[in-house]
Scaffold this motif. Sequence first.
Motif, PDB file in Angstrom:
ATOM      1  N   ILE A  57     -58.050  15.549 -66.276  1.00 36.85           N
ATOM      2  CA  ILE A  57     -59.090  15.029 -67.141  1.00 36.85           C
ATOM      3  C   ILE A  57     -59.839  13.890 -66.434  1.00 36.85           C
ATOM      4  CG2 ILE A  57     -57.634  13.300 -68.336  1.00 36.85           C
ATOM      5  CD1 ILE A  57     -58.913  14.733 -70.943  1.00 36.85           C
ATOM      6  N   LYS A  58     -61.150  13.866 -66.594  1.00 39.25           N
ATOM      7  CA  LYS A  58     -62.018  12.808 -66.050  1.00 39.25           C
ATOM      8  C   LYS A  58     -61.964  12.695 -64.523  1.00 39.25           C
ATOM      9  CE  LYS A  58     -63.606  11.402 -69.976  1.00 39.25           C
ATOM     10  NZ  LYS A  58     -64.165  12.691 -70.361  1.00 39.25           N
ATOM     11  N   SER A  59     -61.639  13.776 -63.846  1.00 45.81           N
ATOM     12  CA  SER A  59     -61.620  13.713 -62.387  1.00 45.81           C
ATOM     13  C   SER A  59     -63.009  13.914 -61.805  1.00 45.81           C
ATOM     14  CB  SER A  59     -60.645  14.754 -61.827  1.00 45.81           C
ATOM     15  OG  SER A  59     -60.927  16.028 -62.362  1.00 45.81           O
ATOM     16  N   GLY A  60     -63.974  14.231 -62.685  1.00 47.30           N
ATOM     17  CA  GLY A  60     -65.349  14.405 -62.219  1.00 47.30           C
ATOM     18  C   GLY A  60     -65.751  15.864 -62.054  1.00 47.30           C
ATOM     19  N   LYS A  61     -65.081  16.744 -62.780  1.00 47.72           N
ATOM     20  CA  LYS A  61     -65.368  18.176 -62.676  1.00 47.72           C
ATOM     21  C   LYS A  61     -66.807  18.508 -63.068  1.00 47.72           C
ATOM     22  CE  LYS A  61     -62.063  18.928 -65.565  1.00 47.72           C
ATOM     23  NZ  LYS A  61     -61.532  17.576 -65.670  1.00 47.72           N
ATOM     24  N   SER A  62     -67.223  18.017 -64.247  1.00 49.66           N
ATOM     25  CA  SER A  62     -68.558  18.365 -64.732  1.00 49.66           C
ATOM     26  C   SER A  62     -69.647  17.766 -63.838  1.00 49.66           C
ATOM     27  CB  SER A  62     -68.731  17.872 -66.170  1.00 49.66           C
ATOM     28  OG  SER A  62     -67.717  18.425 -66.983  1.00 49.66           O
ATOM     29  N   THR A  63     -69.389  16.563 -63.337  1.00 43.15           N
ATOM     30  CA  THR A  63     -70.328  15.924 -62.420  1.00 43.15           C
ATOM     31  C   THR A  63     -70.541  16.810 -61.188  1.00 43.15           C
ATOM     32  OG1 THR A  63     -69.496  13.786 -63.173  1.00 43.15           O
ATOM     33  CG2 THR A  63     -70.761  13.795 -61.136  1.00 43.15           C
ATOM     34  N   LEU A  64     -69.436  17.336 -60.683  1.00 42.52           N
ATOM     35  CA  LEU A  64     -69.492  18.199 -59.507  1.00 42.52           C
ATOM     36  C   LEU A  64     -70.183  19.531 -59.814  1.00 42.52           C
ATOM     37  CD1 LEU A  64     -68.461  17.425 -56.754  1.00 42.52           C
ATOM     38  CD2 LEU A  64     -66.328  18.584 -57.258  1.00 42.52           C
ATOM     39  N   THR A  76     -71.105  14.951 -69.183  1.00 42.12           N
ATOM     40  CA  THR A  76     -70.035  14.242 -68.488  1.00 42.12           C
ATOM     41  C   THR A  76     -69.596  13.072 -69.363  1.00 42.12           C
ATOM     42  OG1 THR A  76     -71.667  12.907 -67.324  1.00 42.12           O
ATOM     43  CG2 THR A  76     -70.855  14.833 -66.179  1.00 42.12           C
ATOM     44  N   ASP A  77     -68.475  12.508 -69.004  1.00 39.14           N
ATOM     45  CA  ASP A  77     -67.994  11.296 -69.650  1.00 39.14           C
ATOM     46  C   ASP A  77     -67.410  11.527 -71.036  1.00 39.14           C
ATOM     47  OD1 ASP A  77     -67.438   8.865 -68.764  1.00 39.14           O
ATOM     48  OD2 ASP A  77     -69.382   7.950 -69.174  1.00 39.14           O
ATOM     49  N   ILE A  78     -68.233  11.494 -72.099  1.00 42.60           N
ATOM     50  CA  ILE A  78     -67.668  11.567 -73.441  1.00 42.60           C
ATOM     51  C   ILE A  78     -68.263  12.735 -74.227  1.00 42.60           C
ATOM     52  CG2 ILE A  78     -66.907   9.194 -73.818  1.00 42.60           C
ATOM     53  CD1 ILE A  78     -69.798   8.748 -74.974  1.00 42.60           C
ATOM     54  N   LEU A 333     -75.302   5.730 -59.168  1.00 43.77           N
ATOM     55  CA  LEU A 333     -74.819   5.646 -57.788  1.00 43.77           C
ATOM     56  C   LEU A 333     -73.487   4.917 -57.636  1.00 43.77           C
ATOM     57  CD1 LEU A 333     -78.208   4.564 -56.132  1.00 43.77           C
ATOM     58  CD2 LEU A 333     -77.372   6.898 -56.451  1.00 43.77           C
ATOM     59  N   ASP A 334     -73.119   4.152 -58.624  1.00 41.42           N
ATOM     60  CA  ASP A 334     -71.962   3.257 -58.551  1.00 41.42           C
ATOM     61  C   ASP A 334     -72.144   2.277 -57.378  1.00 41.42           C
ATOM     62  OD1 ASP A 334     -69.656   2.094 -59.405  1.00 41.42           O
ATOM     63  OD2 ASP A 334     -68.508   3.953 -59.495  1.00 41.42           O
ATOM     64  N   LEU A 335     -71.239   1.317 -57.265  1.00 43.16           N
ATOM     65  CA  LEU A 335     -71.439   0.234 -56.298  1.00 43.16           C
ATOM     66  C   LEU A 335     -71.552   0.733 -54.859  1.00 43.16           C
ATOM     67  CD1 LEU A 335     -69.178  -2.746 -57.435  1.00 43.16           C
ATOM     68  CD2 LEU A 335     -71.684  -2.590 -57.435  1.00 43.16           C
TER      69      LEU A 335
HETATM   70  N1  LIG Z   1     -67.658   6.357 -58.853  1.00 44.24           N
HETATM   71  C1  LIG Z   1     -67.661   7.665 -59.126  1.00 44.24           C
HETATM   72  N2  LIG Z   1     -67.655   8.091 -60.403  1.00 44.24           N
HETATM   73  C2  LIG Z   1     -67.668   9.415 -60.639  1.00 44.24           C
HETATM   74  C3  LIG Z   1     -67.694  10.353 -59.578  1.00 44.24           C
HETATM   75  N3  LIG Z   1     -67.704  11.595 -60.113  1.00 44.24           N
HETATM   76  C4  LIG Z   1     -67.701  11.429 -61.462  1.00 44.24           C
HETATM   77  N4  LIG Z   1     -67.681  10.132 -61.785  1.00 44.24           N
HETATM   78  C5  LIG Z   1     -67.657   9.539 -63.136  1.00 44.24           C
HETATM   79  O1  LIG Z   1     -66.426   9.878 -63.763  1.00 44.24           O
HETATM   80  C6  LIG Z   1     -66.623  10.076 -65.162  1.00 44.24           C
HETATM   81  C7  LIG Z   1     -66.069  11.409 -65.588  1.00 44.24           C
HETATM   82  O2  LIG Z   1     -66.834  12.428 -64.994  1.00 44.24           O
HETATM   83  P1  LIG Z   1     -66.875  13.902 -65.582  1.00 44.24           P
HETATM   84  O3  LIG Z   1     -67.691  14.719 -64.658  1.00 44.24           O
HETATM   85  O4  LIG Z   1     -67.241  13.900 -67.013  1.00 44.24           O
HETATM   86  O5  LIG Z   1     -65.350  14.295 -65.437  1.00 44.24           O
HETATM   87  P2  LIG Z   1     -64.637  15.611 -65.992  1.00 44.24           P
HETATM   88  O6  LIG Z   1     -63.518  15.908 -65.055  1.00 44.24           O
HETATM   89  O7  LIG Z   1     -65.619  16.685 -66.230  1.00 44.24           O
HETATM   90  O8  LIG Z   1     -64.061  15.064 -67.364  1.00 44.24           O
HETATM   91  P3  LIG Z   1     -63.439  15.954 -68.570  1.00 44.24           P
HETATM   92  O9  LIG Z   1     -64.258  17.193 -68.687  1.00 44.24           O
HETATM   93  O10 LIG Z   1     -63.539  15.073 -69.748  1.00 44.24           O
HETATM   94  O11 LIG Z   1     -62.019  16.216 -68.146  1.00 44.24           O
HETATM   95  C8  LIG Z   1     -68.127   9.952 -65.392  1.00 44.24           C
HETATM   96  O12 LIG Z   1     -68.394   8.665 -65.861  1.00 44.24           O
HETATM   97  C9  LIG Z   1     -68.723  10.139 -64.020  1.00 44.24           C
HETATM   98  O13 LIG Z   1     -69.930   9.458 -63.852  1.00 44.24           O
HETATM   99  C10 LIG Z   1     -67.701   9.857 -58.241  1.00 44.24           C
HETATM  100  O14 LIG Z   1     -67.715  10.596 -57.253  1.00 44.24           O
HETATM  101  N5  LIG Z   1     -67.695   8.502 -58.083  1.00 44.24           N
END
Ligand SMILES: Nc1nc2c(ncn2[C@@H]2O[C@H](COP(=O)(O)OP(=O)(O)OP(=O)(O)O)[C@@H](O)[C@H]2O)c(=O)[nH]1
Length: 517
Positions: A57-64, A76-78, A333-335
């Motif tokens: 969970i929250k590993s950034g799957k949807s972002t990717l 993403t996020d919530i 972009l984060d820091l």
């Molecule tokens: N700093 C940083 N933050 C990231 C990165 N990828 C994702 N995030 C942040 O991590 C948070 C969760 O990202 P999601 O893509 O929603 O993660 P997810 O795995 O799809 O989450 P669930 O579907 O809820 O399990 C978000 O706030 C993103 O902006 C990254 O490479 N670097």
Amino acid sequence: MTTATDQQQHLAGPLSTAVAQLCVRLQSQVSARTAAGFREVLRRLSAPLQVAVAGRIKSGKSTLVNALIGRRVAPTDIGECTRLVTRFQYGTVDRVEVIFNDGRKQVLPFDAGGMIPATLDVDFDEVSHLEAYLTNAVLRDLTVIDTPGLGSLDAASVARTELLLGAAKPEETESNELDDTSRNAVAGAEAVLYVVTQGVRADDQQALAAFTAATASRDAGPVNAIAVLNKADTIAPESVSGADGDVWKAASLLAEKQALTLKPRVADVLPVIGLLAESAESGGFTSADADALRQLAGLDEMTWEMMLVSADIFTTWECDVPSGTRVRLLEKLDLYGIGHAVNALREEPELTAGALRRKLLDASGLAGVRARLDAVFRARADGIKAAAALASVTALAQASGDPGERQRVHDAIEVLLAKPEAHALRLLEALTLVTSGAVAMPEDLAEEVLRVGGSADIGEQLGMKGRPVNELVAYSLERAGWWRSFASFGATPAQSRVAHVVHRAYFLVWQRLRGQT
Ligand SMILES: Nc1nc2c(ncn2[C@@H]2O[C@H](COP(=O)(O)OP(=O)(O)OP(=O)(O)O)[C@@H](O)[C@H]2O)c(=O)[nH]1
Ligand SMILES: [Mg+2]
């Protein structure tokens, strides 16, 4: 009625075509139930490769997922929609559908930002999953499946996720035509992109194991996996020895370590910064952002160093760039990304917004992930799909109560597999047995199976890229002999079956090489 020729237009290659023909030929010789299963196999054979993005969970799957599709569309996020499986597939018009458990569908409007809304207006418990049809070209050869985090979900969500991976109901099939056994037999994504973050934890491993179990051991065919170490930007380089304070070097070192933990399920782990990739690829990074960064690049060194210490300081420090703008930059972009962009602007003040975007994309590592996806999945889609289909056919025959039918299907498969051109399928099958842990192998041998079965390039298969042909010839012959004797002596029956396949693979490589000399 679907014919072999209809299907061939979309099939990935000769192996898929051969399996499709087998299904069509057998249709009239099996029960109605098995035939329905075969139709589903045919449908999946002619669809693009299904890649599930899985991980904690929250590993950034949807972002990717957004980065890969090149569009910020997955929430993403919530929001509750991050707890749903969403299948992103190619379509001629952008459209999202909610699929309910009873098979009903409802069109879901995109939100104002063109994204799938984070919450639904319907009873969440009745929802099976979402289907998103998008015009993005990447989806022509890949269907990307976004999944909820497997690690920390309740059992019901996990079960739903597992059931749904690749198991969407085909439009033309009536819902009662395929029973659960058949559906499970053809379910399962064909390939997986595992997303891990710093430190593979126990529940990470559990999630990956659960995922493999949910797909591979269901006889649904080989699960081909690649893994990424996401959020590489958040790694503290001081915590990794040998990194020399460099974030990317730290990420690469960590990724190497994680690859050892995740072996043999994945061959290696690639570092990536999904957030940077998403912002750079999906239009999230704008020229207004570039202007704000330019302004920040003009700050004196002391102030700038201070601001980069933490996100809180960055947004609250007294400075001419409005705080809201800084919050927005942080989200995109984060820091690390901000620091990277400002450095780039200090080195080359004339950088345009477009050039800066490309620098951020380069810094994200997405190109490496794309290249690996191409090499591991796209280039081998034919074999992967054909092997998955064949496994489904076998499982369907096994599930039928009729021994005669089982035998007919079995014989037809044997005839197909006996052809030299179908050996690639046997090799993929052996590869799956080893990577899923179904057949235990000593580590060095498992690695060798992975190498031989994991590529179509002879140099890579032999682990001797760029060496002269005579060396390759000698080596392939030597290994062929070794695996043959391992198959006969000193191997368990299961290892022996794998060994025979590897032996033949080396032999066929040797034959091909000899043809070149
Ligand atoms: N700093 C940083 N933050 C990231 C990165 N990828 C994702 N995030 C942040 O991590 C948070 C969760 O990202 P999601 O893509 O929603 O993660 P997810 O795995 O799809 O989450 P669930 O579907 O809820 O399990 C978000 O706030 C993103 O902006 C990254 O490479 N670097
Ligand atoms: Mg998500």
